[in-house]
Enzyme design. Structure first.
Site, short mmCIF file in Angstrom:
data_model
loop_
_atom_site.label_atom_id
_atom_site.label_comp_id
_atom_site.label_asym_id
_atom_site.label_seq_id
_atom_site.Cartn_x
_atom_site.Cartn_y
_atom_site.Cartn_z
N ASP A 68 0.82 -1.21 0.00
CA ASP A 68 0.00 0.00 0.00
C ASP A 68 0.85 1.26 0.00
OD1 ASP A 68 0.93 -0.19 2.66
OD2 ASP A 68 -0.91 -1.14 3.31
N ASN A 137 -7.62 -3.26 14.42
CA ASN A 137 -9.00 -3.61 14.05
C ASN A 137 -9.06 -4.78 13.07
OD1 ASN A 137 -8.06 -2.43 11.71
ND2 ASN A 137 -9.59 -0.79 11.64
N HIS A 139 -7.26 -5.08 10.25
CA HIS A 139 -7.01 -4.78 8.83
C HIS A 139 -5.68 -5.38 8.37
CE1 HIS A 139 -4.86 -0.93 10.19
NE2 HIS A 139 -3.97 -1.49 9.38
N GLU A 144 -9.69 -2.13 5.41
CA GLU A 144 -10.36 -1.89 6.69
C GLU A 144 -11.59 -2.79 6.84
OE1 GLU A 144 -9.00 -0.09 8.84
OE2 GLU A 144 -8.08 1.72 8.01
#
Length: 243
Positions: A68, A137, A139, A144
């Site tokens: 990314d 979380n 990801h 996400e």
């Protein structure tokens, strides 16, 4: 098929992860590596640099594809992942920089940037080994929690929890970009082997949900339960809810 390797602490986790990566490169010198950024893999990169300097591993034929990049940052911006990879890894080993690839966050045309990166990764045959961290979380990359699993490279709006977690790397939280280009979950799953690294109590719930929770896009990492060759290297704190 998910294999869990317990480490004593961050340094032990880093050495064990680096051992797996170096073995891949030694056995296949022209290997394709999928790489990750963030604080978790830095220790593994430092260990690989040390082994390279000792003559134990050769990166001259390796090709890399990062997960990314922040949208809107130039390649030489100190907060960009282009810069991060050179500063923390590429500039310290004998890799050909022409064989290193990161999504083009400087391209404002999200559709074109993502399609171009998808083609590059596909043309390379997808990673032999994909290195992943995991967010608090759940990801992976910048995928996400959502109501569906993503496919190819795409532009994503970062959640407030991710922005807050990444703000430690910026002068101010408002300086953190709100969007990023990221490989999709489907692309990640095309890798022949996936290596996940995790450390610290803050990752314990995400690690548990990745390994033992339901497979759901609300925890993107949970899809790794369906991959045939995944190794998780994590310290005792990160594994505290898996006992």
């Amino acid at each position: 098929m998910l294999k869990i390797v317990s480490a004593r602490d961050y340094d032990d986790m880093s050495r064990k992860a680096a051992n797996i990566i170096s073995a891949q490169v030694i056995l296949k010198p022209d290997t394709v590596l999928g790489l990750a950024t963030g604080s978790t893999p830095i220790g593994a990169y430092r260990q690989l640099i040390d082994w390279y300097k000792k003559g134990d591993v050769d990166f001259s034929q390796v090709r890399t594809y990062n997960l990314d990049e922040y949208r809107g940052l130039s390649h030489d911006d100190p907060q960009s992942y282009h810069y991060f990879m050179r500063d923390n890894f590429f500039d310290h080993i004998n890799i050909d920089l022409n064989n290193t690839h990161v999504p083009d966050g400087a391209n404002p045309d999200a559709e074109a940037a993502c399609a171009e990166y998808d083609k590059m990764v596909a043309d390379a045959g997808y990673p032999d080994l994909q290195l992943l961290g995991i967010g608090n979380n759940g990801h992976i990359g910048f995928n996400e929690p959502d109501d569906h699993f993503s496919k190819g490279t795409h532009c994503v709006d970062l959640t407030e929890s991710t922005i807050k977690a990444n703000s430690r790397l910026f002068e101010r939280e408002e300086d953190v970009p709100r969007q990023a280009y990221t490989m999709g979950v489907q692309t990640i799953m095309y890798a022949r082997m996936i290596l996940v690294v995790a450390n610290g109590a803050a990752k314990a719930q995400a690690v548990h949900d990745m390994c033992f929770g339901p497979v759901t896009p609300q925890c993107p990492a949970s899809i790794l339960q369906l991959h045939p060759n995944v190794v998780l290297v994590a310290d005792k704190e990160a594994l505290s809810l898996c006992e």
